[in-house]
Write a protein that holds these residues in place. Sequence first.
Motif, short mmCIF file in Angstrom:
data_model
loop_
_atom_site.label_atom_id
_atom_site.label_comp_id
_atom_site.label_asym_id
_atom_site.label_seq_id
_atom_site.Cartn_x
_atom_site.Cartn_y
_atom_site.Cartn_z
N GLU A 112 23.81 38.67 4.93
CA GLU A 112 22.87 38.65 6.05
C GLU A 112 23.25 37.62 7.12
OE1 GLU A 112 19.08 38.01 4.30
OE2 GLU A 112 19.14 39.87 3.11
N SER A 113 23.72 36.43 6.69
CA SER A 113 23.98 35.35 7.64
C SER A 113 25.44 35.27 8.09
CB SER A 113 23.57 34.01 7.02
OG SER A 113 22.21 34.01 6.66
N ARG A 114 26.35 35.80 7.29
CA ARG A 114 27.79 35.75 7.59
C ARG A 114 28.23 34.33 8.00
NH1 ARG A 114 29.26 41.33 10.88
NH2 ARG A 114 28.35 42.77 9.36
N PRO A 115 28.02 33.37 7.12
CA PRO A 115 28.36 31.99 7.47
C PRO A 115 29.86 31.74 7.39
CG PRO A 115 27.69 32.10 5.19
CD PRO A 115 27.50 33.49 5.75
N GLY A 116 30.33 30.69 8.07
CA GLY A 116 31.66 30.19 7.81
C GLY A 116 31.68 29.56 6.44
N TYR A 117 32.89 29.22 5.96
CA TYR A 117 32.93 28.72 4.59
C TYR A 117 32.17 27.40 4.44
CZ TYR A 117 34.17 27.16 0.03
OH TYR A 117 34.07 26.71 -1.26
N LEU A 118 32.31 26.50 5.38
CA LEU A 118 31.60 25.23 5.26
C LEU A 118 30.09 25.47 5.32
CD1 LEU A 118 33.80 22.84 7.42
CD2 LEU A 118 33.76 23.13 4.92
N GLY A 119 29.67 26.46 6.08
CA GLY A 119 28.25 26.81 6.11
C GLY A 119 27.79 27.32 4.76
N PHE A 120 28.64 28.08 4.09
CA PHE A 120 28.30 28.58 2.76
C PHE A 120 28.19 27.43 1.77
CE2 PHE A 120 29.95 30.41 -1.36
CZ PHE A 120 28.74 30.98 -1.73
N GLU A 121 29.13 26.47 1.84
CA GLU A 121 29.04 25.33 0.93
C GLU A 121 27.77 24.51 1.21
OE1 GLU A 121 32.33 22.73 0.51
OE2 GLU A 121 33.41 24.12 -0.82
N PRO A 166 35.72 29.81 -2.61
CA PRO A 166 36.18 30.35 -1.32
C PRO A 166 36.50 31.84 -1.40
CG PRO A 166 37.21 28.23 -1.75
CD PRO A 166 36.53 28.64 -3.02
N ARG A 167 37.04 32.30 -2.52
CA ARG A 167 37.41 33.72 -2.63
C ARG A 167 36.17 34.61 -2.66
NH1 ARG A 167 41.61 37.14 -3.99
NH2 ARG A 167 41.07 38.96 -5.25
N LEU A 168 35.17 34.24 -3.43
CA LEU A 168 33.99 35.10 -3.50
C LEU A 168 33.26 35.11 -2.15
CD1 LEU A 168 30.94 33.62 -3.79
CD2 LEU A 168 31.89 32.96 -6.00
N TRP A 169 33.30 33.97 -1.42
CA TRP A 169 32.73 33.95 -0.06
C TRP A 169 33.46 34.94 0.84
CZ3 TRP A 169 36.01 32.19 3.91
CH2 TRP A 169 35.45 32.22 5.18
N LEU A 170 34.81 34.91 0.81
CA LEU A 170 35.59 35.77 1.70
C LEU A 170 35.39 37.24 1.36
CD1 LEU A 170 37.61 36.18 3.96
CD2 LEU A 170 39.45 35.82 2.31
N LYS A 171 35.40 37.58 0.08
CA LYS A 171 35.20 38.98 -0.31
C LYS A 171 33.86 39.50 0.20
CE LYS A 171 35.47 38.68 -4.73
NZ LYS A 171 35.31 39.23 -6.09
N THR A 172 32.82 38.69 0.04
CA THR A 172 31.49 39.13 0.44
C THR A 172 31.37 39.18 1.96
OG1 THR A 172 30.67 38.06 -1.57
CG2 THR A 172 29.03 38.78 0.03
N LEU A 173 32.00 38.24 2.63
CA LEU A 173 31.98 38.25 4.10
C LEU A 173 32.67 39.50 4.63
CD1 LEU A 173 31.16 36.45 6.57
CD2 LEU A 173 33.52 35.61 6.55
N LEU A 174 33.82 39.85 4.05
CA LEU A 174 34.52 41.07 4.47
C LEU A 174 33.69 42.31 4.18
CD1 LEU A 174 38.13 40.22 3.24
CD2 LEU A 174 37.37 40.39 5.61
N ALA A 175 33.00 42.32 3.02
CA ALA A 175 32.14 43.46 2.69
C ALA A 175 31.01 43.60 3.69
CB ALA A 175 31.59 43.29 1.27
N SER A 176 30.47 42.47 4.15
CA SER A 176 29.36 42.52 5.10
C SER A 176 29.78 43.14 6.42
CB SER A 176 28.81 41.11 5.35
OG SER A 176 29.71 40.33 6.14
N ALA A 177 31.09 43.04 6.74
CA ALA A 177 31.60 43.60 7.99
C ALA A 177 32.25 44.96 7.79
CB ALA A 177 32.62 42.63 8.60
N GLY A 178 32.17 45.49 6.55
CA GLY A 178 32.78 46.78 6.26
C GLY A 178 34.30 46.75 6.26
N ARG A 179 34.88 45.58 5.97
CA ARG A 179 36.33 45.44 6.05
C ARG A 179 36.98 45.06 4.73
NH1 ARG A 179 37.99 42.71 11.70
NH2 ARG A 179 39.88 43.87 11.15
#
Length: 296
Positions: free
Chosen positions: A68-77, A22-35
């Motif tokens: 590229e897809s910015r999935p929710g966490y369940l989508g990433f799993e 979950p942490r690596l998903w969140l870090k990468t998701l935030l990076a994709s949004a520039g946040r």
Amino acid sequence: MEKIIPLISSDTVGPLGVKHLPRLWLKTLLASAGRLPEGYKDIRPGFDYMVLEGLKIAPDAARAYIMESRPGYLGFEAWVRAQEGVDLTQENIAAVNRIVTERKKGPESRLQLLAENGLPEDSPIESSIMLNNLDDWRSIHAILTPAPPPKPTVLILCTGNSCRSQMAEGILRAVAGDLIEVVSAGSKPAGKINARAMQVMQEIGIDISGHRSKHMSEFFERSVHTVITVCGNVDQACPMFPGQVNRHHWGFDDPHHTQGTEEVIMTDFRRVRDQMRMVFGAYAAGLRHGGAKPVK
């Protein structure tokens, strides 16, 4: 754009039961949004690679999917489950989780994180997870409790910035340095501090020997809240300063021009010094009570 600290611990698991995923998903998701804040990175060597490669997933593929897809966490799993060759057996997940739990920082990195969090070098904390948690908590605390605004600058001016303005700077800093930043300058700086001024200030426990005689132009580009002139000549030619709110002229005799014996001259230096203590002491008291009126 406001940055967001990824406050998901590496110890956290999702439905798959894989730590750090979950942490690596969140870090990468935030990076994709520039946040993602400075100092944090998306998928990188360390926990990220160990977890993904332990599951038989290419880190670059996981990064590309999230970016590229910015999935929710369940989508990433769901994406993880669908990867060819992925190993999600209970035995493998348990092995990956052990790696995450038992991982320790390198000595230099550990000592740096301990120091940044105000902990001693002999702290018993060894776990990378705990050290990362502490760093996250420190970062979010810094964001939510920003540093106090800078103290307003009070600039004291006289002609030579050798005697009166230097004594006034030392006195005002001693009585109000917790409230304001005190500086001094001159319209025609002498380039040195008057030795007798240093001596009489030392007598009252204030050391101005480290002061520097400087031209007031050094402060033209700074925000100055208050300008105080202490001799008539400079008051007549004092410019306006950026952000200046207040201006006061409190003239004092120049003891540098006193003639006579050394005792006479030093007596005059002490007289001017004591007048300044009274005036600037009253000014400091006024600052503490919401005003700034001198007593002379």
